[in-house]
Each structure stands twice: as C-alpha cells, then as structure tokens.
Design a protein around this motif. Structure first.
Motif, PDB file in Angstrom:
ATOM      1  N   ALA A 206      39.592  48.594  49.208  1.00 57.73           N
ATOM      2  CA  ALA A 206      40.198  48.937  47.930  1.00 57.73           C
ATOM      3  C   ALA A 206      39.854  47.987  46.866  1.00 57.73           C
ATOM      4  CB  ALA A 206      41.633  49.374  47.999  1.00 57.73           C
ATOM      5  N   VAL A 207      39.107  48.607  45.850  1.00 60.86           N
ATOM      6  CA  VAL A 207      38.421  47.624  44.719  1.00 60.86           C
ATOM      7  C   VAL A 207      39.681  48.194  43.338  1.00 60.86           C
ATOM      8  CG1 VAL A 207      36.850  47.235  43.113  1.00 60.86           C
ATOM      9  CG2 VAL A 207      36.159  47.240  45.508  1.00 60.86           C
ATOM     10  N   ILE A 208      40.112  47.164  42.844  1.00 58.02           N
ATOM     11  CA  ILE A 208      41.018  47.307  41.710  1.00 58.02           C
ATOM     12  C   ILE A 208      41.017  46.341  40.711  1.00 58.02           C
ATOM     13  CG2 ILE A 208      42.636  48.583  43.278  1.00 58.02           C
ATOM     14  CD1 ILE A 208      44.358  45.995  43.306  1.00 58.02           C
ATOM     15  N   GLY A 209      41.318  46.779  39.354  1.00 58.41           N
ATOM     16  CA  GLY A 209      41.228  45.613  38.554  1.00 58.41           C
ATOM     17  C   GLY A 209      42.820  45.135  38.482  1.00 58.41           C
ATOM     18  N   VAL A 210      42.887  43.720  38.229  1.00 53.29           N
ATOM     19  CA  VAL A 210      43.883  43.101  38.233  1.00 53.29           C
ATOM     20  C   VAL A 210      44.092  42.280  36.733  1.00 53.29           C
ATOM     21  CG1 VAL A 210      44.236  42.724  40.729  1.00 53.29           C
ATOM     22  CG2 VAL A 210      43.136  41.085  39.165  1.00 53.29           C
ATOM     23  N   PRO A 211      45.251  41.972  36.230  1.00 56.08           N
ATOM     24  CA  PRO A 211      45.472  41.422  34.853  1.00 56.08           C
ATOM     25  C   PRO A 211      44.746  40.012  34.876  1.00 56.08           C
ATOM     26  CG  PRO A 211      47.689  42.166  35.612  1.00 56.08           C
ATOM     27  CD  PRO A 211      46.874  42.097  36.993  1.00 56.08           C
ATOM     28  N   HIS A 212      43.860  39.981  33.849  1.00 50.52           N
ATOM     29  CA  HIS A 212      43.294  38.654  33.427  1.00 50.52           C
ATOM     30  C   HIS A 212      43.396  38.421  32.004  1.00 50.52           C
ATOM     31  CE1 HIS A 212      39.923  35.746  32.908  1.00 50.52           C
ATOM     32  NE2 HIS A 212      39.984  35.738  34.279  1.00 50.52           N
ATOM     33  N   GLU A 213      43.807  37.171  31.851  1.00 54.29           N
ATOM     34  CA  GLU A 213      44.118  36.594  30.255  1.00 54.29           C
ATOM     35  C   GLU A 213      42.788  36.803  29.436  1.00 54.29           C
ATOM     36  OE1 GLU A 213      45.715  32.519  28.113  1.00 54.29           O
ATOM     37  OE2 GLU A 213      45.699  32.742  30.283  1.00 54.29           O
ATOM     38  N   ASP A 214      41.737  36.710  29.693  1.00 60.28           N
ATOM     39  CA  ASP A 214      40.592  36.480  29.010  1.00 60.28           C
ATOM     40  C   ASP A 214      39.753  38.033  29.234  1.00 60.28           C
ATOM     41  OD1 ASP A 214      41.082  33.976  28.074  1.00 60.28           O
ATOM     42  OD2 ASP A 214      40.023  33.085  29.801  1.00 60.28           O
ATOM     43  N   TRP A 215      39.670  38.492  30.269  1.00 56.06           N
ATOM     44  CA  TRP A 215      38.727  39.783  30.250  1.00 56.06           C
ATOM     45  C   TRP A 215      39.600  41.105  30.391  1.00 56.06           C
ATOM     46  CZ3 TRP A 215      36.573  37.089  35.542  1.00 56.06           C
ATOM     47  CH2 TRP A 215      36.160  36.192  35.251  1.00 56.06           C
ATOM     48  N   GLY A 216      40.972  41.148  30.359  1.00 56.04           N
ATOM     49  CA  GLY A 216      41.855  42.219  30.360  1.00 56.04           C
ATOM     50  C   GLY A 216      42.130  42.453  31.696  1.00 56.04           C
ATOM     51  N   GLU A 217      41.021  42.981  32.423  1.00 52.50           N
ATOM     52  CA  GLU A 217      41.010  43.128  34.086  1.00 52.50           C
ATOM     53  C   GLU A 217      40.079  42.224  34.570  1.00 52.50           C
ATOM     54  OE1 GLU A 217      42.433  47.377  35.216  1.00 52.50           O
ATOM     55  OE2 GLU A 217      41.069  47.533  33.298  1.00 52.50           O
ATOM     56  N   MET A 218      40.441  41.785  36.108  1.00 51.81           N
ATOM     57  CA  MET A 218      39.414  41.234  36.673  1.00 51.81           C
ATOM     58  C   MET A 218      39.112  42.028  38.009  1.00 51.81           C
ATOM     59  SD  MET A 218      39.655  37.421  38.502  1.00 51.81           S
ATOM     60  CE  MET A 218      41.231  37.717  39.535  1.00 51.81           C
ATOM     61  N   VAL A 219      37.953  42.248  38.568  1.00 51.08           N
ATOM     62  CA  VAL A 219      37.592  43.089  39.495  1.00 51.08           C
ATOM     63  C   VAL A 219      37.943  42.317  40.838  1.00 51.08           C
ATOM     64  CG1 VAL A 219      35.874  44.335  40.930  1.00 51.08           C
ATOM     65  CG2 VAL A 219      35.791  44.323  38.493  1.00 51.08           C
ATOM     66  N   ILE A 220      38.902  42.762  41.668  1.00 55.90           N
ATOM     67  CA  ILE A 220      39.131  42.200  42.854  1.00 55.90           C
ATOM     68  C   ILE A 220      39.042  43.394  44.036  1.00 55.90           C
ATOM     69  CG2 ILE A 220      40.611  40.712  41.974  1.00 55.90           C
ATOM     70  CD1 ILE A 220      42.791  41.846  43.765  1.00 55.90           C
ATOM     71  N   ALA A 221      38.861  42.596  45.440  1.00 50.77           N
ATOM     72  CA  ALA A 221      38.652  43.938  46.464  1.00 50.77           C
ATOM     73  C   ALA A 221      39.621  43.474  47.611  1.00 50.77           C
ATOM     74  CB  ALA A 221      37.318  43.907  47.189  1.00 50.77           C
TER      75      ALA A 221
ATOM     76  N   VAL B 166      28.834  41.307  37.114  1.00 47.87           N
ATOM     77  CA  VAL B 166      29.770  42.068  36.433  1.00 47.87           C
ATOM     78  C   VAL B 166      30.649  42.928  37.409  1.00 47.87           C
ATOM     79  CG1 VAL B 166      30.518  43.793  34.790  1.00 47.87           C
ATOM     80  CG2 VAL B 166      28.743  42.057  34.121  1.00 47.87           C
ATOM     81  N   ARG B 167      29.925  43.614  38.236  1.00 50.96           N
ATOM     82  CA  ARG B 167      30.744  44.555  39.156  1.00 50.96           C
ATOM     83  C   ARG B 167      31.119  43.808  40.456  1.00 50.96           C
ATOM     84  NH1 ARG B 167      26.770  49.436  39.567  1.00 50.96           N
ATOM     85  NH2 ARG B 167      25.274  47.935  39.628  1.00 50.96           N
ATOM     86  N   THR B 168      30.677  42.682  40.618  1.00 53.43           N
ATOM     87  CA  THR B 168      30.967  41.885  42.071  1.00 53.43           C
ATOM     88  C   THR B 168      32.543  41.378  41.828  1.00 53.43           C
ATOM     89  OG1 THR B 168      28.775  41.025  42.514  1.00 53.43           O
ATOM     90  CG2 THR B 168      30.643  39.840  43.401  1.00 53.43           C
ATOM     91  N   PRO B 169      33.220  41.594  43.033  1.00 46.44           N
ATOM     92  CA  PRO B 169      34.617  41.244  42.973  1.00 46.44           C
ATOM     93  C   PRO B 169      34.787  39.759  42.717  1.00 46.44           C
ATOM     94  CG  PRO B 169      34.465  42.715  44.768  1.00 46.44           C
ATOM     95  CD  PRO B 169      32.814  42.455  44.128  1.00 46.44           C
ATOM     96  N   LYS B 170      35.693  39.440  41.748  1.00 51.09           N
ATOM     97  CA  LYS B 170      35.807  37.827  41.582  1.00 51.09           C
ATOM     98  C   LYS B 170      36.979  37.211  42.515  1.00 51.09           C
ATOM     99  CE  LYS B 170      33.027  38.296  38.099  1.00 51.09           C
ATOM    100  NZ  LYS B 170      32.800  39.789  38.455  1.00 51.09           N
ATOM    101  N   ARG B 171      37.536  38.000  43.268  1.00 59.14           N
ATOM    102  CA  ARG B 171      38.497  37.581  44.382  1.00 59.14           C
ATOM    103  C   ARG B 171      38.383  38.725  45.453  1.00 59.14           C
ATOM    104  NH1 ARG B 171      44.180  36.792  42.490  1.00 59.14           N
ATOM    105  NH2 ARG B 171      44.807  38.582  43.788  1.00 59.14           N
ATOM    106  N   ILE B 172      38.632  38.201  46.839  1.00 62.44           N
ATOM    107  CA  ILE B 172      38.590  39.358  47.848  1.00 62.44           C
ATOM    108  C   ILE B 172      39.727  38.743  48.677  1.00 62.44           C
ATOM    109  CG2 ILE B 172      37.604  39.892  49.945  1.00 62.44           C
ATOM    110  CD1 ILE B 172      35.112  39.881  48.768  1.00 62.44           C
ATOM    111  N   ASP B 173      40.948  39.622  48.849  1.00 59.19           N
ATOM    112  CA  ASP B 173      41.851  39.449  49.854  1.00 59.19           C
ATOM    113  C   ASP B 173      41.807  40.024  51.081  1.00 59.19           C
ATOM    114  OD1 ASP B 173      42.813  37.999  47.693  1.00 59.19           O
ATOM    115  OD2 ASP B 173      44.308  39.418  46.816  1.00 59.19           O
TER     116      ASP B 173
END
Length: 259
Positions: free
Chosen positions: A181-196, A222-229
């Motif tokens: 599941a790929v979602i956006g999570v809060p990020h201080e600078d970008w508004g949202e950060m892409v994670i998977a 840009v579209r690559t997740p910045k974090r994977i959990d």
C-alpha cells in the motif's frame, strides 16, 4: 492462489473462466496467472452505486494478434458494459480527450437513484444524471478503460502529483513482494512524503534500500517511496481488499490534519 501453488503443476485444462475483482491486480501477477491457469482470466470494474458493472475485461481482451497484450492493455479493466455510458471528466466537469486522465463518470439504468436519506451526498455524487465515481482513469483509442487511482488517494508531494497505483504496480513487480500500500504521510517541507507499506511473499526477503532502488530505476526520484515499512500482514476487508484508509490513518493520527 499463486503463492499456494508455489511452482506445483496442476491440470487446469477444464477451467473456462477465472474472475478477479474488488481491487486492481498487478500486471506481473496477471501474467503469472495466465501462464499458470491459462487464457481464462476475466476482470471487471464497478462499484455499488453502479451495480458493479461499469466495465469488463474478457479473457480474449488479454491478447492481441494471438499474443499476450502489452502491459497497458493488461492493466486496463476492459471495455464499458453495454448497459452504461462512460466519460472521463476534468476538475471543471468537462469531458476530456482520448488518453487524458480525469475522473470516471458513468450514466445508465444500472446507476443508483441516490444514497438513502442523504440528499446532499446524492447531489454531490450525481450531477446532471452522471455518477461521479471518485476514481481516476482514462479511455484509450480502442475504448478500453484504465483506472489509475482513487481521487482521494492522490499524493501531492512538493507540488508534484503522485498516483499511488503507479508506484504499487512497480513494487508488485518485484518477486519478493506479495502486496503493498503506497500512501502519503505528513512531511514538514513537502506537505506529504511517499512511503510504501509492504507485505512480503512467504519465504522471501528484500531490504528497503533494494526496493527503493528497484522503484527509482523504473519511476524516477519523485515517485519513488522515501521510506518502506514492512508488515507481516496488511489490513484487509472481508473480500481481501487492502484497507488503505486503515494503513493511512496510522500515520496521520498525530498530525492534526488530514491532507
């Protein structure tokens, strides 16, 4: 089913149709399923408000000129049902051209009359007889409908639009990934950060760095997740559909905002 078979051979020659739905199937898994079960895969797209019958992809739609169709066709959910009209509309509720992405709107006798005891939501959803599905997609030149995402699932990161399903398709194609599941999570600078959030196939191992490198090669930065959990199991509905809202809520609980 593919994980359960795990390379075992079975005689599926008596199988005529194998239907899949409720959520998009990755192109790679669809290819594997066709290879294992034969040319019998039948998909569809719909929602309760339109009697679950907006479009159908028949087994023959998976092929072109006797060969497996290109990924773009395999990723479609077939042609609209003869019982329904489909238009793709922009944010100003105007129809768009072939191949242009917008909201999927449908009209026909199978469309609901409205939500029970909720005239406001009904008026927001059905405009001039057209049901606004809340799904994003496009029609190609041959009339095949592709659903790219839910309108509300769009991630806006640093001013760029990222459709989660595009990222999920790439992650699904990795042999170690069972689902994600790929979602956006809060990020201080970008508004949202892409994670998977990733569920691995039984017995498979892969690192977050390896998966991010896999995605970056195919999607760009840009579209690559910045974090994977990694999780043992993603939350699912009774029909097996990943509950992305439940996944997302876990990350937004303490943010004080929802977008």
């Amino acid at each position: 089913m593919l994980d359960w078979l795990d390379g075992q051979t079975r005689d599926f020659s008596s199988l005529r149709y194998l239907a899949h739905g409720a959520a998009p199937m990755s192109v790679e898994k669809l290819k594997r399923a066709i290879e294992v079960f034969g040319p019998v895969l039948m998909g569809g797209y719909g929602q309760t408000e339109a009697f679950a019958a907006i479009s159908f992809a028949m087994p023959e739609d998976r092929f072109q000129n006797g060969r497996l169709a290109p990924d773009e066709r395999l990723n479609s959910c077939g042609r609209p049902s003869p019982l329904i009209s489909v238009e793709i509309r922009d944010d100003h509720d105007q129809p768009v051209g072939i191949g242009v992405t917008g909201e999927i709107c449908v009209r026909g006798d199978v469309v609901m009359r409205g939500y029970y005891n909720d005239p406001q939501k009904t008026a927001e959803t059905i405009v001039d007889g057209w049901l606004h599905t809340g799904d994003i997609g496009f029609l190609d030149a041959e009339g095949y409908l592709s659903v790219t995402d839910r309108k509300k699932d769009l991630i806006i990161t640093g001013g760029y639009n990222v459709y989660p399903s595009e990222v999920e398709q790439v992650l699904w194609s990795h042999p170690a990934v069972s689902d994600c599941a790929v979602i956006g999570v809060p990020h201080e600078d970008w508004g949202e950060m892409v994670i998977a959030v990733v569920e691995l196939s039984p017995g498979q191992r892969v690192s977050a760095d390896e998966l991010m490198a896999w995605a970056k090669e195919r999607l760009g930065s840009v579209r690559t997740p910045k974090r994977i959990d990694f999780v043992t199991q993603l939350p699912r509905s009774g029909t097996g559909k990943v509950l992305k809202r439940v996944v997302r809520d876990q990350y937004w609980a303490d943010s004080g905002r929802r977008i």
